[in-house]
Design a protein around this motif. Structure first.
Motif, mmCIF file in Angstrom:
data_model
loop_
_atom_site.group_PDB
_atom_site.id
_atom_site.type_symbol
_atom_site.label_atom_id
_atom_site.label_comp_id
_atom_site.label_asym_id
_atom_site.label_seq_id
_atom_site.Cartn_x
_atom_site.Cartn_y
_atom_site.Cartn_z
ATOM 1 N N ILE A 150 -15.562 14.907 -37.201
ATOM 2 C CA ILE A 150 -16.930 14.478 -36.109
ATOM 3 C C ILE A 150 -18.155 14.797 -37.813
ATOM 4 N N VAL A 151 -17.934 15.168 -38.022
ATOM 5 C CA VAL A 151 -19.742 15.119 -39.280
ATOM 6 C C VAL A 151 -19.657 13.496 -39.528
ATOM 7 N N ILE A 152 -18.862 12.840 -40.120
ATOM 8 C CA ILE A 152 -19.408 11.863 -40.633
ATOM 9 C C ILE A 152 -19.691 10.632 -39.530
ATOM 10 N N ALA A 153 -18.731 10.998 -38.080
ATOM 11 C CA ALA A 153 -19.632 10.105 -36.609
ATOM 12 C C ALA A 153 -20.535 10.603 -36.435
ATOM 13 N N CYS A 154 -21.037 11.724 -36.186
ATOM 14 C CA CYS A 154 -22.894 12.157 -36.199
ATOM 15 C C CYS A 154 -23.339 11.906 -36.891
ATOM 16 N N VAL A 155 -22.764 11.552 -38.428
ATOM 17 C CA VAL A 155 -24.671 11.461 -39.053
ATOM 18 C C VAL A 155 -24.618 9.549 -39.092
ATOM 19 N N GLY A 156 -23.190 9.561 -38.743
ATOM 20 C CA GLY A 156 -23.452 7.867 -37.961
ATOM 21 C C GLY A 156 -24.542 8.022 -36.406
ATOM 22 N N ILE A 157 -24.536 8.740 -36.504
ATOM 23 C CA ILE A 157 -24.853 8.650 -34.552
ATOM 24 C C ILE A 157 -26.757 8.842 -34.823
ATOM 25 N N VAL A 158 -26.627 9.850 -35.617
ATOM 26 C CA VAL A 158 -28.308 10.191 -36.153
ATOM 27 C C VAL A 158 -28.957 9.290 -36.762
ATOM 28 N N LEU A 159 -27.687 8.376 -37.977
ATOM 29 C CA LEU A 159 -28.651 6.781 -38.418
ATOM 30 C C LEU A 159 -29.709 5.658 -37.494
ATOM 31 N N ILE A 160 -28.148 6.254 -36.033
ATOM 32 C CA ILE A 160 -29.059 5.282 -35.523
ATOM 33 C C ILE A 160 -30.130 5.370 -35.092
ATOM 34 N N VAL A 161 -29.832 6.588 -34.466
ATOM 35 C CA VAL A 161 -31.268 6.964 -33.204
ATOM 36 C C VAL A 161 -32.541 7.124 -34.580
ATOM 37 N N LEU A 162 -32.452 7.208 -35.492
ATOM 38 C CA LEU A 162 -33.299 7.878 -36.394
ATOM 39 C C LEU A 162 -34.155 6.159 -37.019
ATOM 40 N N GLN A 189 -17.807 9.530 -27.901
ATOM 41 C CA GLN A 189 -17.020 10.342 -26.896
ATOM 42 C C GLN A 189 -16.062 11.089 -27.424
ATOM 43 N N VAL A 190 -15.468 10.415 -28.530
ATOM 44 C CA VAL A 190 -13.866 10.859 -28.996
ATOM 45 C C VAL A 190 -14.795 11.835 -30.370
ATOM 46 N N ILE A 191 -16.468 12.447 -30.462
ATOM 47 C CA ILE A 191 -16.645 13.291 -31.040
ATOM 48 C C ILE A 191 -16.536 14.611 -29.458
ATOM 49 N N PHE A 192 -16.535 14.400 -28.756
ATOM 50 C CA PHE A 192 -17.500 15.020 -27.579
ATOM 51 C C PHE A 192 -15.493 15.164 -27.044
ATOM 52 N N THR A 193 -14.387 14.845 -26.862
ATOM 53 C CA THR A 193 -13.921 15.303 -26.641
ATOM 54 C C THR A 193 -12.542 15.799 -27.242
ATOM 55 N N VAL A 194 -12.176 15.370 -29.091
ATOM 56 C CA VAL A 194 -12.366 16.739 -29.504
ATOM 57 C C VAL A 194 -12.786 18.137 -29.700
ATOM 58 N N LEU A 195 -14.353 18.433 -29.625
ATOM 59 C CA LEU A 195 -15.349 19.911 -29.256
ATOM 60 C C LEU A 195 -13.885 19.950 -27.853
ATOM 61 N N PHE A 196 -14.535 19.502 -26.829
ATOM 62 C CA PHE A 196 -14.281 19.772 -25.649
ATOM 63 C C PHE A 196 -12.577 20.483 -25.622
ATOM 64 N N ALA A 197 -12.043 19.885 -26.168
ATOM 65 C CA ALA A 197 -10.506 20.745 -26.579
ATOM 66 C C ALA A 197 -10.779 21.650 -27.557
ATOM 67 N N ILE A 198 -10.946 21.612 -28.982
ATOM 68 C CA ILE A 198 -11.248 22.677 -29.126
ATOM 69 C C ILE A 198 -11.627 24.089 -28.079
ATOM 70 N N ALA A 199 -12.917 24.064 -27.960
ATOM 71 C CA ALA A 199 -13.754 24.763 -26.533
ATOM 72 C C ALA A 199 -12.334 25.567 -25.653
ATOM 73 N N VAL A 200 -12.121 24.548 -24.488
ATOM 74 C CA VAL A 200 -11.619 24.837 -23.737
ATOM 75 C C VAL A 200 -10.104 24.448 -23.779
ATOM 76 N N LEU A 201 -9.117 24.896 -24.588
ATOM 77 C CA LEU A 201 -8.225 23.927 -25.135
ATOM 78 C C LEU A 201 -7.261 25.121 -25.863
ATOM 79 N N ARG A 202 -8.283 25.965 -26.604
ATOM 80 C CA ARG A 202 -8.578 26.491 -27.863
ATOM 81 C C ARG A 202 -7.813 25.731 -28.734
ATOM 82 N N GLU A 203 -7.775 24.419 -28.820
ATOM 83 C CA GLU A 203 -6.765 23.714 -29.914
ATOM 84 C C GLU A 203 -7.209 23.913 -31.222
ATOM 85 N N ARG A 204 -6.567 23.703 -32.133
ATOM 86 C CA ARG A 204 -6.930 24.184 -33.787
ATOM 87 C C ARG A 204 -6.873 22.825 -34.807
#
Length: 299
Positions: free
Chosen positions: A120-132, A96-111
């Motif tokens: 985000i990249v590091i956590a996504c790699v971890g999630i992919v490892l779990i799925v695989l 959810q941390v990944i989604f929260t940051v991405l939503f803040a970028i998309a909706v709130l136009r945060e930099r």
């Protein structure tokens, strides 16, 4: 942080981490959506009559009630009922941390800060490892439901940022009340009135204890203390404690439920937690409005 407040923060981490094991116990004798509905009913009643109105616009209360109470917890309970273990759920849900940051970028136009993007990249790699992970016993579809639940948690975080509730506990109690009727309706529709009635009639002490823990421990105590800490300290002081929730969750699942953690899953856990650390730890003192982001550590 004062010693008493440090102990309170650690207590919340332990309560929220063990929460996932308690969910498993509750699901042994009750359909997932019914269990979620009962959790929020007892979190809301009688508290709503004692605490008073939420002191924010009702659209925010309804939004968080539906996104967090119905979608996030409903999907999480269904996923765990279909085989996603407690420890793994506590870890994957932190995406959810990944989604929260991405939503803040998309909706709130945060930099985004470079550290956030790297996290985000590091956590996504971890999630992919779990799925695989071929040794993973959880069904892929159920695991994806946990990720979707994390996405709805991110939506709830964004709504909360707009709401800026002055009282976290009061806000969560009313959001819990909003979630009860939709969850009960969905339970009757998908799980059936017969299954619901039979589960309530056959409830035992472990089921009652699970509901009490989820309602009073994870919801009222957890969010009440977390809100108090955010009023006393800045976000950079309180936020890192949320990193310990999946650690406690996986440890509790191992000790209490015998849930083993394989090498690939252990590496994935390090990546996910490390990625989260990159996104939430700040060197500077946050603005007051940023403290509202941190209602994303619950169970």
């Amino acid at each position: 942080m004062k010693p008493r407040d440090l102990l309170l923060a650690l207590a919340v981490v332990v309560v929220w981490g063990i929460n996932f094991v308690v969910i498993e116990v509750g699901l042994e004798g009750m359909p997932p959506l019914l269990l979620s509905a009962l959790r929020f009913f007892f979190a809301a009643v009688p508290a709503i009559f004692l605490l008073g109105p939420p002191r924010v616009a009702w659209r925010y209360v309804v939004g968080v009630g539906l996104a967090l109470g119905v979608a996030k917890f409903g999907l999480l309970f269904i996923a765990m009922d279909h085989g996603v273990p407690a420890g793994l759920s506590s870890l994957v849900l932190q995406s959810q941390v990944i989604f929260t940051v991405l939503f803040a970028i998309a909706v709130l136009r945060e930099r985004p800060r470079p550290a956030q993007l790297a996290g985000i990249v590091i956590a996504c790699v971890g999630i992919v490892l779990i799925v695989l992970d071929r040794k993973l016993s959880a069904p892929l579809g159920a695991l994806l439901l946990v990720i979707v639940a994390a996405g709805f948690w991110g939506v709830a975080n964004m709504i909360t940022r707009y709401a800026k509730p002055p009282d976290t506990l009061r806000f969560m109690v009313w959001a819990s009340a909003v979630a009860v009727v939709p969850l009960l309706f969905l339970s009757l529709l998908t799980e059936g009135p017969t299954a619901d009635v039979d589960a309530i009639r056959a409830i035992d002490l472990s089921g009652i204890g699970a509901i009490a823990y989820l309602a009073f421990g994870a919801t009222l105590f957890g969010f009440g203390v977390w809100g108090y800490l955010l009023r006393q300290y800045d976000a950079s002081t309180v936020a890192p404690f949320s990193l310990l929730v999946p650690v406690v969750g996986m440890s509790a699942a191992w000790v209490l439920r015998g849930e083993a953690v394989g090498p690939q899953q252990a590496i994935a856990a390090v990546l996910v937690i490390g990625g989260m650390a990159c996104t939430i730890i700040r060197r500077r003192s946050p603005r007051p409005t940023e403290t509202r982001e941190l209602m994303k550590a619950a169970a």
